[in-house]
Design a protein around this motif. Sequence first.
Motif, PDB file in Angstrom:
ATOM      1  N   CYS A  47      50.147  51.948  29.512  1.00  0.00           N
ATOM      2  CA  CYS A  47      49.183  50.844  29.451  1.00  0.00           C
ATOM      3  C   CYS A  47      49.253  50.137  28.096  1.00  0.00           C
ATOM      4  O   CYS A  47      49.170  48.898  28.033  1.00  0.00           O
ATOM      5  N   CYS A  50      51.786  47.540  28.025  1.00  0.00           N
ATOM      6  CA  CYS A  50      51.708  46.613  29.163  1.00  0.00           C
ATOM      7  C   CYS A  50      50.955  45.344  28.765  1.00  0.00           C
ATOM      8  O   CYS A  50      49.887  45.405  28.152  1.00  0.00           O
ATOM      9  N   CYS A  58      42.307  46.796  32.389  1.00  0.00           N
ATOM     10  CA  CYS A  58      43.508  46.337  33.083  1.00  0.00           C
ATOM     11  C   CYS A  58      43.201  45.011  33.770  1.00  0.00           C
ATOM     12  O   CYS A  58      42.291  44.930  34.592  1.00  0.00           O
ATOM     13  N   LYS A  60      44.962  43.583  35.915  1.00  0.00           N
ATOM     14  CA  LYS A  60      45.428  43.581  37.313  1.00  0.00           C
ATOM     15  C   LYS A  60      44.376  44.129  38.261  1.00  0.00           C
ATOM     16  O   LYS A  60      44.326  43.754  39.425  1.00  0.00           O
ATOM     17  N   CYS A  76      48.636  53.068  38.826  1.00  0.00           N
ATOM     18  CA  CYS A  76      48.670  51.723  38.254  1.00  0.00           C
ATOM     19  C   CYS A  76      48.809  50.722  39.418  1.00  0.00           C
ATOM     20  O   CYS A  76      49.604  50.948  40.325  1.00  0.00           O
ATOM     21  N   PRO A  77      48.050  49.616  39.395  1.00  0.00           N
ATOM     22  CA  PRO A  77      48.117  48.660  40.508  1.00  0.00           C
ATOM     23  C   PRO A  77      49.483  47.982  40.667  1.00  0.00           C
ATOM     24  O   PRO A  77      49.760  47.439  41.737  1.00  0.00           O
ATOM     25  N   ILE A  78      50.304  48.034  39.629  1.00  0.00           N
ATOM     26  CA  ILE A  78      51.645  47.453  39.780  1.00  0.00           C
ATOM     27  C   ILE A  78      52.715  48.544  39.603  1.00  0.00           C
ATOM     28  O   ILE A  78      53.839  48.268  39.205  1.00  0.00           O
ATOM     29  N   LYS A  80      53.367  50.983  37.532  1.00  0.00           N
ATOM     30  CA  LYS A  80      54.007  51.382  36.280  1.00  0.00           C
ATOM     31  C   LYS A  80      53.798  52.874  36.018  1.00  0.00           C
ATOM     32  O   LYS A  80      54.532  53.484  35.261  1.00  0.00           O
ATOM     33  N   TRP A  81      52.753  53.428  36.590  1.00  0.00           N
ATOM     34  CA  TRP A  81      52.555  54.882  36.557  1.00  0.00           C
ATOM     35  C   TRP A  81      51.876  55.310  37.827  1.00  0.00           C
ATOM     36  O   TRP A  81      51.348  54.547  38.562  1.00  0.00           O
TER      37      TRP A  81
END
Length: 81
Positions: A47, A50, A58, A60, A76-78, A80-81
Amino acid sequence: MGECKLCLIRDIAEKADIYEYVKKTRAMLPDSEKAPDELYEERLNVCLDCGSLLAGTCQKCGCYVEIRAASKSTHCPISKW
Ligand code: SF4
């Protein structure tokens, strides 16, 4: 009326330090749901790198990332984790 559950940020800001709220929320998670410390820190480091992180939130999903990352089952909403 029942006990305040600090559901809204405006209530949190008036009644409690945000970081204390984050720590308390993480501490209240059952062990079965709590992300281990190493995983938690790995997620927060992602994060921190990001562009969607803004003041702990966040952009997102609107979550405080320190709370979102605390549960094993969240993501993560996109992705990334
Ligand atoms: S949760 Fe995902 S999108 Fe949001 S700040 Fe963290 S890495 Fe970025």
